[in-house]
Scaffold this motif. Structure first.
Motif, short mmCIF file in Angstrom:
data_model
loop_
_atom_site.label_atom_id
_atom_site.label_comp_id
_atom_site.label_asym_id
_atom_site.label_seq_id
_atom_site.Cartn_x
_atom_site.Cartn_y
_atom_site.Cartn_z
N PRO A 225 0.77 -1.36 -0.01
CA PRO A 225 0.00 -0.02 0.12
C PRO A 225 0.92 1.30 0.10
CG PRO A 225 -0.27 -1.18 2.00
CD PRO A 225 0.55 -2.11 1.24
N ASP A 226 2.22 1.25 0.33
CA ASP A 226 2.86 2.46 0.39
C ASP A 226 3.65 2.44 -0.97
OD1 ASP A 226 2.01 3.19 2.98
OD2 ASP A 226 3.55 1.95 3.78
N ALA A 227 3.59 1.60 -1.84
CA ALA A 227 4.36 1.65 -2.94
C ALA A 227 3.85 3.01 -3.82
CB ALA A 227 4.25 0.43 -3.89
N ARG A 228 4.86 3.42 -4.68
CA ARG A 228 4.34 4.52 -5.52
C ARG A 228 3.77 4.01 -6.97
NH1 ARG A 228 9.09 8.43 -4.29
NH2 ARG A 228 9.15 7.95 -2.23
N TYR A 229 2.78 3.86 -7.11
CA TYR A 229 2.06 3.12 -8.38
C TYR A 229 2.32 4.07 -9.74
CZ TYR A 229 -1.01 0.29 -11.37
OH TYR A 229 -1.49 -0.43 -12.43
N VAL A 230 2.69 3.16 -10.73
CA VAL A 230 2.77 3.87 -12.12
C VAL A 230 2.00 2.75 -13.23
CG1 VAL A 230 3.84 4.74 -14.14
CG2 VAL A 230 4.60 5.39 -11.70
#
Length: 126
Positions: free
Chosen positions: A40-45
């Protein structure tokens, strides 16, 4: 994708995660939900899924790569897309992944219409 991300979710926290996978045949072709659940803390692209690989090795002039990204991941995504010679076009934050995915179907149709030529790309004109 879900199994790999689940196994490594803790290590992805705070990192930029680029989802370039097309889960053809699934209700959602992107992996936003499994990545968000596992990290949930990943920075998604959501990027690099709407063009064939041929367009990354010598992109057509002016070709755009549409992407969606968490605000904290947008600069890294734009830098990477530019580095391969494509124009980054921001389509919205991570929940706009479906908008980017809609371009995949268009790309497939254009390839088919052009006799299987996968060197088809979109661009923005102003």
């Amino acid at each position: 994708m879900a199994e790999v991300v689940a196994a490594h979710g803790a290590a992805l926290g705070g990192k930029v995660v680029i989802d370039a996978v097309n889960r053809i045949g699934e209700p959602e072709v992107n992996s936003y939900a499994p990545i968000a659940a596992a990290a949930p803390d990943a920075r998604y692209v959501r990027a690099s899924n709407t063009l064939g690989w041929e367009n990354f090795t010598g992109p057509p002039t002016g070709a755009a790569l549409f992407f969606a990204a968490d605000p904290g991941a947008r600069p890294a995504a734009e830098e990477l897309i530019s580095a391969v010679g494509l124009e980054p076009v921001f389509a919205g934050d991570a929940v706009a992944s479906g908008t980017v995915d809609a371009l995949l179907a268009l790309w497939f149709a254009l390839v088919q219409h052009n006799g299987g030529n996968r060197r088809v790309a979109l661009r923005i004109t102003q």
